[in-house]
Write a protein that holds these residues in place. Structure first.
Motif, mmCIF file in Angstrom:
data_model
loop_
_atom_site.group_PDB
_atom_site.id
_atom_site.type_symbol
_atom_site.label_atom_id
_atom_site.label_comp_id
_atom_site.label_asym_id
_atom_site.label_seq_id
_atom_site.Cartn_x
_atom_site.Cartn_y
_atom_site.Cartn_z
ATOM 1 N N TYR A 149 -6.717 0.858 -2.529
ATOM 2 C CA TYR A 149 -6.264 1.454 -1.072
ATOM 3 C C TYR A 149 -6.852 1.053 0.299
ATOM 4 C CZ TYR A 149 -2.868 3.189 2.536
ATOM 5 O OH TYR A 149 -2.299 3.595 3.583
ATOM 6 N N ARG A 150 -6.615 0.562 0.507
ATOM 7 C CA ARG A 150 -6.448 -0.040 2.173
ATOM 8 C C ARG A 150 -5.705 0.420 3.218
ATOM 9 N NH1 ARG A 150 -10.138 -1.171 -0.723
ATOM 10 N NH2 ARG A 150 -10.650 -3.307 -2.368
ATOM 11 N N ARG A 178 1.621 2.457 -3.568
ATOM 12 C CA ARG A 178 0.946 2.638 -4.028
ATOM 13 C C ARG A 178 0.277 4.370 -3.418
ATOM 14 N NH1 ARG A 178 -3.865 -0.087 -6.775
ATOM 15 N NH2 ARG A 178 -3.507 -1.724 -6.313
ATOM 16 N N ALA A 206 1.080 -1.772 -0.193
ATOM 17 C CA ALA A 206 0.320 -0.576 -0.035
ATOM 18 C C ALA A 206 1.047 0.889 0.470
ATOM 19 C CB ALA A 206 -0.882 0.367 0.983
ATOM 20 N N ARG A 220 -9.335 8.068 2.696
ATOM 21 C CA ARG A 220 -9.233 7.900 2.057
ATOM 22 C C ARG A 220 -10.103 7.653 0.968
ATOM 23 N NH1 ARG A 220 -11.084 2.935 -2.172
ATOM 24 N NH2 ARG A 220 -12.340 2.804 -0.487
#
Length: 422
Positions: free
Chosen positions: A418-419, A226, A223, A287
């Motif tokens: 994205y987490r 990213r 992540a 996010r």
């Protein structure tokens, strides 16, 4: 690290230094290229190339500043000595940058741009990294980043208003001179509050990290790459209009006298929107809130290439709507990065400085790329700010309004999966 809610004194103390940095940052990215191309007489293509290659030095210096900021152990902390030293470098080098000699102006621009960027790095990287160490709470990091970016916008507003109030906003050289004085006064007033108002944690990391260990982070935490890729593209999307703003308003809209009010509207809109994004992030996450801001700005900016002379009101509306997303763009990505740093540092090593060093490098790389792309392409189509051709004006409009939407949509696509980890 502190877990409780941060006091307003802590928020203000930390955020105060953002004001002089913003007062310096705005003329550095908006007025300086115009000053050297119009007043000094260097071609726009050469100005773009010089600033781009000067920025490339950040690829080396920013990670190093972050790394050694993590390693420093002193009675004054590990962030404060860097911030103070970098401030002194900034004061001296920016003064020289805006007072070039009559000869060797290209070398002067290149040399002192490097020194300004270095001083900026030595201040801003430890300053950003410090935000990951003042609190470990998920939402308090958003408040801290929000306070810093609110003061950043206030500093930018001051940088806009001062030349306008002194009736020099249409002159890049006079604006740079008066803004340097304002920056110096603000730094003398604000920096001591940051350095004395917050105590640094004296907890030492169990070991020093290496660049090899940093490289493995992208494998351990996918992540992270990213996030940083999306941030770079979004920064490029924001930097292109900032770099070309004066040219667009003066030559496409033909409203040179309105540059000050338009910039004021943009940053005032950013202040108005910041509380909303902070509240939204608390409800739906950082996010999703950031993705929403990208969509809002892109929806507004997609109409910019169709504007021309006489469309000031429409452009003002677009400026206001896109400005609403400014607070989210400034506060949320760095807050998400601080969350990542918090997770990584469970390994008892200090990663904040090096990761925010890379973060700063990406920010400045995007700004350099914007100058390089914008000025080189304009130079390729024969752009002359004194006698622009129809092709040059069309190219300017597409670079100012079309390219940012393209880059933001790529950033949106990268971040949609994205987490977040809290």
């Amino acid at each position: 690290m502190k877990q409780e809610k941060l006091t307003y004194f802590t928020l203000i103390s930390y955020a105060s230094t953002a004001i002089p940095l913003a007062m310096l940052g705005l003329p550095l990215y908006i007025y300086l290229p115009t000053f050297y191309s119009q007043s000094v007489g260097i071609s726009v293509t050469l100005v773009g190339l010089i600033l781009f290659f000067a920025r490339l030095t950040d690829v080396i210096t920013d990670p190093l500043v972050g790394l050694y900021s993590d390693r420093l152990q002193s009675r004054y902390g590990k962030r404060k000595p860097f911030i103070l030293t970098g401030s002194l470098i900034l004061v001296a080098s920016f003064y020289a940058l805006i007072h070039p000699p009559e000869n060797q102006t290209e070398l002067w621009l290149f040399s002192f741009s490097i020194l300004v960027y270095l001083g900026w790095s030595i201040v801003s990287i430890p300053y950003l990294a410090w935000s990951a160490e003042i609190t470990s709470d998920y939402h308090e990091k958003t408040r801290l980043s929000g306070a810093r970016e609110l003061f950043t916008i206030l500093g930018a507003l001051a940088a806009l208003l001062i030349p306008y109030l002194y009736s020099v906003s249409e002159s890049a050289d006079k604006s740079l001179s008066i803004l340097y004085t304002a920056f110096l006064i603000a730094l003398i007033l604000m920096l001591p509050l940051t350095l004395t108002g917050i105590k640094e944690s004296r907890v030492k990391p169990t070991k020093h990290i290496t660049f090899r260990e940093v490289k493995t982070l992208w494998q351990k935490i996918p992540a992270l790459s990213r996030l940083q890729s999306a941030f770079t593209l979004n920064s490029l999307a924001n930097a292109l209009p900032a770099t070309l703003f004066l040219f667009f308003v003066q030559l496409v809209l033909e409203e040179e006298s309105k540059t000050g009010p338009l910039l004021l509207l943009y940053f005032a809109s950013g202040i108005a929107g910041l509380p909303f994004w902070t509240m939204l992030a608390k409800k739906i996450g950082k996010r999703k809130s950031w993705l929403g801001s990208m969509l809002l700005a892109s929806t507004a900016f997609v109409f910019v290439p169709f504007l021309g002379s006489g469309d000031l009101v429409w452009f003002a509306c677009i400026t206001f709507v896109s400005g609403l997303s400014l607070g989210a763009d400034m506060a949320l990505p760095s807050s998400i990065q601080a969350d990542v740093v918090q997770k990584i540092e469970k390994e008892k090593s200090s990663y904040a400085g090096i990761l925010f060093g890379i973060w700063a490098m990406l920010t400045k790389f995007a700004l350099a790329l914007a100058v390089g792309i914008g000025f080189v392409i304009l130079g390729a189509v024969g752009f002359d700010p004194h006698e622009p051709t129809p092709l040059a004006l069309t190219t300017l409009a597409l670079l100012y309004g079309g390219a940012p939407v393209f880059f933001k949509m790529i950033a949106f696509w990268i971040m949609k999966d994205y987490r977040e980890t809290v």
